[in-house]
Design a protein around this motif. Structure first.
Motif, PDB file in Angstrom:
ATOM      1  N   PHE A   1       5.815   2.251  -3.408  1.00 46.01           N
ATOM      2  CA  PHE A   1       6.319   3.269  -2.781  1.00 46.01           C
ATOM      3  C   PHE A   1       5.254   3.502  -1.739  1.00 46.01           C
ATOM      4  O   PHE A   1       3.999   3.335  -1.709  1.00 46.01           O
ATOM      5  CB  PHE A   1       5.791   4.556  -3.438  1.00 46.01           C
ATOM      6  N   ASN A   2       5.831   3.309  -0.570  1.00 43.35           N
ATOM      7  CA  ASN A   2       5.219   3.270   1.424  1.00 43.35           C
ATOM      8  C   ASN A   2       3.594   2.352   1.137  1.00 43.35           C
ATOM      9  O   ASN A   2       2.977   3.961   1.643  1.00 43.35           O
ATOM     10  CB  ASN A   2       5.108   4.612   1.023  1.00 43.35           C
ATOM     11  N   HIS A   3       3.741   1.547   0.684  1.00 46.49           N
ATOM     12  CA  HIS A   3       2.371   0.841   1.065  1.00 46.49           C
ATOM     13  C   HIS A   3       2.650  -0.292   1.345  1.00 46.49           C
ATOM     14  O   HIS A   3       2.668  -1.849   1.207  1.00 46.49           O
ATOM     15  CB  HIS A   3       1.646   0.171  -0.464  1.00 46.49           C
ATOM     16  N   GLU A   4       4.126  -0.646   2.356  1.00 46.76           N
ATOM     17  CA  GLU A   4       4.044  -1.829   3.193  1.00 46.76           C
ATOM     18  C   GLU A   4       2.480  -2.451   3.374  1.00 46.76           C
ATOM     19  O   GLU A   4       2.411  -3.901   3.745  1.00 46.76           O
ATOM     20  CB  GLU A   4       5.221  -1.365   4.934  1.00 46.76           C
ATOM     21  N   ARG A   5       1.134  -2.242   4.122  1.00 43.81           N
ATOM     22  CA  ARG A   5       0.545  -2.836   4.655  1.00 43.81           C
ATOM     23  C   ARG A   5      -0.617  -2.841   3.546  1.00 43.81           C
ATOM     24  O   ARG A   5      -1.070  -4.080   4.188  1.00 43.81           O
ATOM     25  CB  ARG A   5      -0.809  -1.477   4.962  1.00 43.81           C
ATOM     26  N   TYR A   6      -0.291  -2.575   2.132  1.00 42.74           N
ATOM     27  CA  TYR A   6      -1.410  -3.367   1.352  1.00 42.74           C
ATOM     28  C   TYR A   6      -0.394  -4.370   0.052  1.00 42.74           C
ATOM     29  O   TYR A   6      -0.902  -4.726  -0.344  1.00 42.74           O
ATOM     30  CB  TYR A   6      -1.705  -1.964   0.362  1.00 42.74           C
ATOM     31  N   VAL A   7       1.244  -4.326   0.006  1.00 38.73           N
ATOM     32  CA  VAL A   7       1.852  -4.601  -1.353  1.00 38.73           C
ATOM     33  C   VAL A   7       1.841  -6.386  -1.056  1.00 38.73           C
ATOM     34  O   VAL A   7       1.384  -6.445  -1.817  1.00 38.73           O
ATOM     35  CB  VAL A   7       3.282  -3.868  -0.769  1.00 38.73           C
TER      36      VAL A   7
ATOM     37  N   ARG B   1       8.868   0.139   5.152  1.00 35.86           N
ATOM     38  CA  ARG B   1       9.237  -1.697   5.184  1.00 35.86           C
ATOM     39  C   ARG B   1       8.847  -2.486   3.241  1.00 35.86           C
ATOM     40  O   ARG B   1       8.837  -3.765   3.236  1.00 35.86           O
ATOM     41  CB  ARG B   1       8.883  -2.568   6.356  1.00 35.86           C
ATOM     42  N   THR B   2       8.401  -1.591   2.637  1.00 39.27           N
ATOM     43  CA  THR B   2       7.371  -2.284   1.807  1.00 39.27           C
ATOM     44  C   THR B   2       8.567  -2.593   0.749  1.00 39.27           C
ATOM     45  O   THR B   2       8.536  -3.993   0.228  1.00 39.27           O
ATOM     46  CB  THR B   2       7.119  -0.265   0.509  1.00 39.27           C
ATOM     47  N   GLY B   3       9.819  -2.581   0.960  1.00 35.77           N
ATOM     48  CA  GLY B   3      10.708  -2.654  -0.185  1.00 35.77           C
ATOM     49  C   GLY B   3      11.142  -4.564   0.461  1.00 35.77           C
ATOM     50  O   GLY B   3      12.019  -5.459   0.167  1.00 35.77           O
ATOM     51  N   ALA B   4      11.084  -4.764   1.798  1.00 35.45           N
ATOM     52  CA  ALA B   4      11.551  -5.894   2.601  1.00 35.45           C
ATOM     53  C   ALA B   4      10.683  -6.787   1.946  1.00 35.45           C
ATOM     54  O   ALA B   4      10.938  -8.227   2.114  1.00 35.45           O
ATOM     55  CB  ALA B   4      12.155  -5.316   3.957  1.00 35.45           C
ATOM     56  N   ARG B   5       9.410  -5.855   2.431  1.00 36.83           N
ATOM     57  CA  ARG B   5       8.033  -7.268   2.167  1.00 36.83           C
ATOM     58  C   ARG B   5       7.740  -8.045   1.163  1.00 36.83           C
ATOM     59  O   ARG B   5       7.297  -8.685   0.095  1.00 36.83           O
ATOM     60  CB  ARG B   5       6.685  -6.480   2.271  1.00 36.83           C
TER      61      ARG B   5
ATOM     62  N   VAL C   1       9.416 -11.897  -3.166  1.00 37.48           N
ATOM     63  CA  VAL C   1       9.679 -12.498  -4.277  1.00 37.48           C
ATOM     64  C   VAL C   1      10.229 -13.589  -3.553  1.00 37.48           C
ATOM     65  O   VAL C   1      10.700 -14.836  -4.222  1.00 37.48           O
ATOM     66  CB  VAL C   1      11.307 -11.853  -4.635  1.00 37.48           C
ATOM     67  N   ALA C   2      11.420 -13.728  -2.757  1.00 39.61           N
ATOM     68  CA  ALA C   2      12.846 -15.184  -2.400  1.00 39.61           C
ATOM     69  C   ALA C   2      11.340 -16.045  -2.082  1.00 39.61           C
ATOM     70  O   ALA C   2      11.643 -17.748  -2.365  1.00 39.61           O
ATOM     71  CB  ALA C   2      12.857 -14.787  -1.340  1.00 39.61           C
TER      72      ALA C   2
ATOM     73  N   VAL D   1      13.471  -4.357  -8.675  1.00 43.23           N
ATOM     74  CA  VAL D   1      14.095  -3.445  -8.942  1.00 43.23           C
ATOM     75  C   VAL D   1      13.899  -2.951  -7.508  1.00 43.23           C
ATOM     76  O   VAL D   1      12.497  -2.431  -7.193  1.00 43.23           O
ATOM     77  CB  VAL D   1      14.314  -2.780  -9.993  1.00 43.23           C
ATOM     78  N   GLN D   2      14.784  -2.235  -6.079  1.00 41.07           N
ATOM     79  CA  GLN D   2      15.186  -1.247  -5.516  1.00 41.07           C
ATOM     80  C   GLN D   2      16.039   0.013  -5.451  1.00 41.07           C
ATOM     81  O   GLN D   2      17.009  -0.171  -6.208  1.00 41.07           O
ATOM     82  CB  GLN D   2      15.196  -1.309  -4.227  1.00 41.07           C
TER      83      GLN D   2
END
Length: 304
Positions: A13-19, A46-50, A55-56, A67-68
């Motif tokens: 959740f909202n960790h685009e910098r760390y995920v 952008r967590t989901g996009a990262r 995964v790809a 899952v999103q």
């Protein structure tokens, strides 16, 4: 024998910098039998996009389920992750922290050697937002814990009740435990303390003195907030958990948990600048701690 499957569970959740560092650490851990399950819990950055890009790129390297969905909160997300898992053991993570190599193997070996234990916790290394080490031990340096307490069931109960020193996602748990009643309590922000109280009350929580993850301190840590209203809300919930779970314990632990409730109330009174309730709660806390130390207060310690 083939090593048992470990399901690494990442609520994001909202960790685009760390995920990405979090996800990379799952691949870097040398434990051979693992799967990765990730839920993006309605992130607005952008967590989901990262995660999707990662995964790809790595879907052939490890079994992955991603899952999103809309935001439901940490406890509901952990329960959904556990329900989707195929592993004998579950390793809940956090999308801003990351695993340290060797941790999975050490915790799996402990649970295989201690079949009466449902879960085992380890220690963490504390890092900053850029990954630089701040403290060597989350338990000792960040929380001031006495690790020797964690060598017995008695000590674990006392430590979990009186000094919450679990820095970061450091638990490995048997999936069969969550197939019954030991799920995360949805609606709580203090869901981890609630779960560990339930496990400690029945002597089902163990400890290995191994650094199993890096716990990241940054400006958005829920448990480290300086916002007064949020701190009072977290403390109020902790007091409610302590009061509700006291009935699970025998003496002297039940008395210790009642004492902890007064200690939490004292913290709330301090934040609200109410000196008389503060003194009353501190007096009640000290009286109950003394009562819990009386020789007739409870059973002798068991070994882990």
């Amino acid at each position: 024998m083939a090593p048992p499957l470990v399901s690494v569970l990442i609520p994001a959740f909202n960790h685009e910098r760390y995920v990405l560092r979090c996800l990379d650490s799952v691949l870097e851990d040398p434990y051979p039998a693992k799967e990765l399950i990730v839920i993006d819990d309605g992130s607005t950055d952008r967590t989901g996009a990262r995660i999707a890009d990662w995964v790809a790129a790595h879907c052939m390297d490890i079994p992955i389920e991603y899952v999103q969905r809309e935001h439901r909160g940490i406890a509901a997300t952990l329960n959904e992750l556990a329900a989707r898992a195929n592993g004998e053991f579950l390793r809940p993570g956090a999308s801003d922290d990351y695993l340290l190599p060797g941790g999975l193997d050490a915790q799996v070996r402990y649970l295989l050697e201690h079949p009466h234990k449902v879960a085992v916790i380890g220690d963490s290394m504390v890092v900053d937002g850029d990954g630089h080490k701040l403290q060597d031990s989350g338990m000792c340096d960040l929380h001031g814990a006495d690790k020797s307490l964690y060598r017995t069931d008695d000590g674990i109960r006392r430590a979990v009740i009186r000094q919450w020193a679990i820095g970061g996602p450091v638990v490995l748990i048997r999936k069969r435990a969550l197939d019954t009643a030991d799920r995360w309590s949805e609606g709580l922000r203090i869901e981890d303390w609630d779960l560990f109280l339930r496990l400690a009350a029945r002597g089902m929580l163990g400890f290995v003195d191994v650094h199993v993850c890096a716990y990241r301190l940054h400006g958005s840590n829920v448990s480290k907030t300086r916002h007064k209203g949020t701190r009072i809300a977290n403390l109020t919930e902790s007091r409610q958990v302590a009061t509700f779970r006291a009935s699970l314990f025998e003496e002297p632990y039940r008395t210790l948990l009642r004492a902890q409730s007064h200690y939490i109330d004292a913290k709330i009174s301090f934040l609200e600048r109410r000196p008389w309730p503060l003194l009353c709660h501190l007096a009640a806390y000290l009286a109950l701690v003394v009562r819990a130390r009386l020789p007739s207060a409870g059973p002798r310690a068991e070994g882990t």
